[in-house]
Design a protein around this motif. Structure first.
Motif, PDB file in Angstrom:
ATOM      1  N   VAL A  58      33.708  41.690  36.487  1.00  0.00           N
ATOM      2  CA  VAL A  58      33.072  43.003  36.335  1.00  0.00           C
ATOM      3  C   VAL A  58      32.490  43.476  37.661  1.00  0.00           C
ATOM      4  O   VAL A  58      32.655  44.635  38.061  1.00  0.00           O
ATOM      5  CB  VAL A  58      31.990  42.937  35.241  1.00  0.00           C
ATOM      6  CG1 VAL A  58      31.170  44.232  35.220  1.00  0.00           C
ATOM      7  CG2 VAL A  58      32.605  42.689  33.878  1.00  0.00           C
ATOM      8  N   VAL A  59      31.799  42.579  38.370  1.00  0.00           N
ATOM      9  CA  VAL A  59      31.209  42.959  39.658  1.00  0.00           C
ATOM     10  C   VAL A  59      32.309  43.326  40.652  1.00  0.00           C
ATOM     11  O   VAL A  59      32.201  44.311  41.400  1.00  0.00           O
ATOM     12  CB  VAL A  59      30.340  41.808  40.196  1.00  0.00           C
ATOM     13  CG1 VAL A  59      29.866  42.109  41.609  1.00  0.00           C
ATOM     14  CG2 VAL A  59      29.157  41.570  39.280  1.00  0.00           C
ATOM     15  N   GLN A  60      33.385  42.565  40.671  1.00  0.00           N
ATOM     16  CA  GLN A  60      34.477  42.840  41.606  1.00  0.00           C
ATOM     17  C   GLN A  60      35.121  44.183  41.313  1.00  0.00           C
ATOM     18  O   GLN A  60      35.361  44.981  42.227  1.00  0.00           O
ATOM     19  CB  GLN A  60      35.526  41.734  41.509  1.00  0.00           C
ATOM     20  CG  GLN A  60      36.764  42.004  42.371  1.00  0.00           C
ATOM     21  CD  GLN A  60      37.876  41.001  42.122  1.00  0.00           C
ATOM     22  OE1 GLN A  60      37.689  40.063  41.353  1.00  0.00           O
ATOM     23  NE2 GLN A  60      39.017  41.199  42.746  1.00  0.00           N
ATOM     24  N   SER A  61      35.427  44.456  40.054  1.00  0.00           N
ATOM     25  CA  SER A  61      36.107  45.703  39.705  1.00  0.00           C
ATOM     26  C   SER A  61      35.201  46.912  39.881  1.00  0.00           C
ATOM     27  O   SER A  61      35.667  48.000  40.246  1.00  0.00           O
ATOM     28  CB  SER A  61      36.615  45.645  38.265  1.00  0.00           C
ATOM     29  OG  SER A  61      35.530  45.433  37.374  1.00  0.00           O
ATOM     30  N   ALA A  62      33.902  46.736  39.684  1.00  0.00           N
ATOM     31  CA  ALA A  62      32.986  47.869  39.794  1.00  0.00           C
ATOM     32  C   ALA A  62      32.712  48.227  41.247  1.00  0.00           C
ATOM     33  O   ALA A  62      32.621  49.414  41.599  1.00  0.00           O
ATOM     34  CB  ALA A  62      31.678  47.548  39.076  1.00  0.00           C
ATOM     35  N   LEU A  63      32.566  47.216  42.120  1.00  0.00           N
ATOM     36  CA  LEU A  63      32.175  47.481  43.512  1.00  0.00           C
ATOM     37  C   LEU A  63      33.363  47.442  44.462  1.00  0.00           C
ATOM     38  O   LEU A  63      33.630  48.389  45.187  1.00  0.00           O
ATOM     39  CB  LEU A  63      31.130  46.451  43.954  1.00  0.00           C
ATOM     40  CG  LEU A  63      29.844  46.412  43.121  1.00  0.00           C
ATOM     41  CD1 LEU A  63      28.894  45.374  43.676  1.00  0.00           C
ATOM     42  CD2 LEU A  63      29.180  47.780  43.095  1.00  0.00           C
ATOM     43  N   GLY A  64      34.046  46.328  44.492  1.00  0.00           N
ATOM     44  CA  GLY A  64      35.142  46.193  45.445  1.00  0.00           C
ATOM     45  C   GLY A  64      36.432  46.798  44.983  1.00  0.00           C
ATOM     46  O   GLY A  64      37.263  47.212  45.797  1.00  0.00           O
ATOM     47  N   ILE A  98      25.532  48.883  35.322  1.00  0.00           N
ATOM     48  CA  ILE A  98      26.898  48.457  35.041  1.00  0.00           C
ATOM     49  C   ILE A  98      26.895  47.546  33.811  1.00  0.00           C
ATOM     50  O   ILE A  98      26.079  46.635  33.708  1.00  0.00           O
ATOM     51  CB  ILE A  98      27.499  47.727  36.263  1.00  0.00           C
ATOM     52  CG1 ILE A  98      27.605  48.700  37.449  1.00  0.00           C
ATOM     53  CG2 ILE A  98      28.845  47.122  35.929  1.00  0.00           C
ATOM     54  CD1 ILE A  98      28.090  48.054  38.723  1.00  0.00           C
ATOM     55  N   LEU A  99      27.804  47.791  32.888  1.00  0.00           N
ATOM     56  CA  LEU A  99      27.833  47.052  31.624  1.00  0.00           C
ATOM     57  C   LEU A  99      28.780  45.867  31.731  1.00  0.00           C
ATOM     58  O   LEU A  99      29.912  45.984  32.215  1.00  0.00           O
ATOM     59  CB  LEU A  99      28.270  47.972  30.490  1.00  0.00           C
ATOM     60  CG  LEU A  99      27.355  49.190  30.237  1.00  0.00           C
ATOM     61  CD1 LEU A  99      27.931  50.063  29.123  1.00  0.00           C
ATOM     62  CD2 LEU A  99      25.935  48.736  29.899  1.00  0.00           C
ATOM     63  N   VAL A 100      28.285  44.727  31.239  1.00  0.00           N
ATOM     64  CA  VAL A 100      29.062  43.489  31.224  1.00  0.00           C
ATOM     65  C   VAL A 100      29.354  43.148  29.760  1.00  0.00           C
ATOM     66  O   VAL A 100      28.423  43.013  28.957  1.00  0.00           O
ATOM     67  CB  VAL A 100      28.306  42.341  31.898  1.00  0.00           C
ATOM     68  CG1 VAL A 100      29.129  41.065  31.864  1.00  0.00           C
ATOM     69  CG2 VAL A 100      27.935  42.719  33.323  1.00  0.00           C
ATOM     70  N   THR A 104      31.076  38.940  21.714  1.00  0.00           N
ATOM     71  CA  THR A 104      30.871  39.592  20.420  1.00  0.00           C
ATOM     72  C   THR A 104      31.159  41.080  20.455  1.00  0.00           C
ATOM     73  O   THR A 104      31.067  41.764  19.436  1.00  0.00           O
ATOM     74  CB  THR A 104      29.423  39.382  19.963  1.00  0.00           C
ATOM     75  OG1 THR A 104      28.532  39.950  20.941  1.00  0.00           O
ATOM     76  CG2 THR A 104      29.127  37.913  19.798  1.00  0.00           C
ATOM     77  N   GLY A 105      31.474  41.624  21.651  1.00  0.00           N
ATOM     78  CA  GLY A 105      31.764  43.047  21.783  1.00  0.00           C
ATOM     79  C   GLY A 105      30.609  43.859  22.291  1.00  0.00           C
ATOM     80  O   GLY A 105      30.761  45.055  22.545  1.00  0.00           O
ATOM     81  N   ALA A 106      29.424  43.252  22.447  1.00  0.00           N
ATOM     82  CA  ALA A 106      28.276  43.982  22.974  1.00  0.00           C
ATOM     83  C   ALA A 106      28.411  44.122  24.491  1.00  0.00           C
ATOM     84  O   ALA A 106      29.147  43.391  25.157  1.00  0.00           O
ATOM     85  CB  ALA A 106      26.988  43.238  22.629  1.00  0.00           C
ATOM     86  N   HIS A 107      27.691  45.086  25.065  1.00  0.00           N
ATOM     87  CA  HIS A 107      27.690  45.322  26.505  1.00  0.00           C
ATOM     88  C   HIS A 107      26.261  45.235  27.020  1.00  0.00           C
ATOM     89  O   HIS A 107      25.378  45.955  26.519  1.00  0.00           O
ATOM     90  CB  HIS A 107      28.297  46.697  26.835  1.00  0.00           C
ATOM     91  CG  HIS A 107      29.774  46.760  26.571  1.00  0.00           C
ATOM     92  ND1 HIS A 107      30.300  46.880  25.294  1.00  0.00           N
ATOM     93  CD2 HIS A 107      30.843  46.711  27.422  1.00  0.00           C
ATOM     94  CE1 HIS A 107      31.633  46.915  25.363  1.00  0.00           C
ATOM     95  NE2 HIS A 107      31.978  46.814  26.657  1.00  0.00           N
ATOM     96  N   ILE A 108      26.054  44.371  27.986  1.00  0.00           N
ATOM     97  CA  ILE A 108      24.728  44.111  28.523  1.00  0.00           C
ATOM     98  C   ILE A 108      24.652  44.689  29.930  1.00  0.00           C
ATOM     99  O   ILE A 108      25.566  44.477  30.746  1.00  0.00           O
ATOM    100  CB  ILE A 108      24.420  42.596  28.574  1.00  0.00           C
ATOM    101  CG1 ILE A 108      24.715  41.957  27.219  1.00  0.00           C
ATOM    102  CG2 ILE A 108      22.986  42.343  29.002  1.00  0.00           C
ATOM    103  CD1 ILE A 108      23.894  42.528  26.078  1.00  0.00           C
ATOM    104  N   PRO A 109      23.583  45.429  30.298  1.00  0.00           N
ATOM    105  CA  PRO A 109      23.437  45.952  31.663  1.00  0.00           C
ATOM    106  C   PRO A 109      23.384  44.805  32.700  1.00  0.00           C
ATOM    107  O   PRO A 109      22.836  43.733  32.433  1.00  0.00           O
ATOM    108  CB  PRO A 109      22.130  46.728  31.621  1.00  0.00           C
ATOM    109  CG  PRO A 109      21.930  47.048  30.171  1.00  0.00           C
ATOM    110  CD  PRO A 109      22.506  45.902  29.398  1.00  0.00           C
TER     111      PRO A 109
END
Length: 372
Positions: A58-64, A98-100, A104-109
């Motif tokens: 997630v960090v890679q796709s969001a920033l880089g 950014i949501l991770v 279970t399908g939830a998204h955590i900031p």
């Protein structure tokens, strides 16, 4: 550590700045860069059952950005990259949103799963021979590089304390100069030995060869004066010029010696006056050719000092010893060689005369023995 390397570099900068001949000294700043650090909270990731690989993706796709595919247009290739738009990743506050995803399908900031902070670090990490390095850039003026580095090395060793595992090395142009000097330490003696060998093969006599070799320093004096008056320091180019000057001086001395030898053999002198006259005639025959040689070299080398451009400084340092050495070579050829030849041959002439005198009066020699 990089912090210790920067401290040592700053200390060296302060020391060399005080040395005579230092125009500028600047220690490269090893630290000073600003970096955004995202430190994951492993405990929170475990509680949420989020895999570390998912978090990093997630960090890679969001920033880089993440490469999804490639577009082909003729012979051109373009990567198709997916990442967050700039307004959603402009500062640290935007990144916290950014949501991770969780299993279970939830998204955590992202801000709940990691600490996002700014930290100082090196703008660039340099290394040589698998060791971290820091650089101090020094410009000098009005001094030769060899003596400056010698003094700088002593000053740094006395004023800068180096912890275990750290070392100071002088590089750049000085390193190239040291390598060139090491090669010249072999090339110059080899050139002198080659000249000696060729002279021995030509004359076949040690005394004639030694006359030429002993006279060479007189031919180099003019080049030394020219380099000193021009304010040039000894360099590889200057050394090459002196090697060429030595060859010219040896060549003209050999020709002068051949002319004198020819006149002496023709005259067969029996007295010092006859020897002096024969040597004078042989030397006089070389006045015009020697003046023509000097004039030709002056005319050929003078344009080097009138031009500007790439490589002109190097060419001047090669040509100047040859140009200045022509004056002393002229004196060498017309005065020194005849004088040395006269002294050497005069001794032989005197020794031969004494031998002939002893052979001419054997009874007188025996009478002297009886009286004794």
């Amino acid at each position: 550590s990089l912090a210790e390397i920067e401290r040592i570099a700053r200390d060296i900068e302060a020391v060399v700045s005080q040395l005579p001949g230092t125009r500028s000294a600047f220690a490269d700043r090893v630290l000073g860069g600003k970096f955004l650090e995202i430190t994951p909270d492993r405990g929170e990731l475990a509680r949420r059952n989020i895999d570390m690989g998912t978090f990093q993706t997630v960090v890679q796709s969001a920033l880089g950005g993440m490469r999804l595919a490639q577009s082909v247009e003729g012979r051109e290739r373009y990567d198709i990259i997916l990442r967050y738009d700039r307004p959603f990743r402009e500062d640290a506050g935007d990144l916290e949103g950014i949501l991770v995803p969780t299993p279970t399908g939830a998204h955590i900031p992202l801000g709940d799963l990691a600490a996002i902070t700014y930290a100082e670090g090196p703008p660039m990490i340099r290394s040589e021979n698998a060791r971290l390095t820091g650089w101090v850039f020094v410009d000098i003026a009005g001094r030769d590089m060899g003596s400056y580095v010698t003094e700088a090395r002593e000053a740094v060793a006395a004023a800068v304390e180096l912890p275990a595992g750290y070392a100071v090395t002088f590089s750049g142009q000085y390193e190239q100069l040291a390598e060139a000097n090491a090669r010249l330490a072999i090339a110059i003696p080899a050139a002198a030995a080659l000249i000696f060998l060729l002279l021995m093969l030509h004359f076949g006599r040690l005394d004639r060869t030694l006359i030429i070799m002993a006279s060479l320093p007189f031919g180099l004096i003019g080049g030394i004066w020219a380099v000193w008056l021009a304010g040039y320091n000894l360099s590889v180019a200057v050394a090459v010029g002196f090697i060429a000057l030595g060859g010219i001086a040896a060549e003209t001395a050999v020709i002068m010696l051949l002319y004198i030898d020819g006149e002496v053999r023709k005259a067969q002198p029996r007295t010092h006056a006859d020897l002096f006259a024969a040597i004078s005639r042989g030397a006089a025959m070389r006045v015009r050719p020697k003046l023509m040689t000097v004039f030709t070299l002056l005319v050929g080398l003078a344009p080097i000092f009138l031009t500007e451009g790439l490589g002109s400084d190097v060419m001047r340092r090669i040509a100047l010893p040859m140009l200045g050495g022509m004056a002393s070579t002229l004196i060498l050829t017309l005065i020194v060689i005849p004088a040395i030849y006269y002294i050497r041959t005069g001794f032989q002439l005197s020794a031969g005369a004494e031998t002939i005198s002893d052979d001419a009066h054997p009874d007188l020699t025996e009478a002297k023995g009886d009286l004794t």
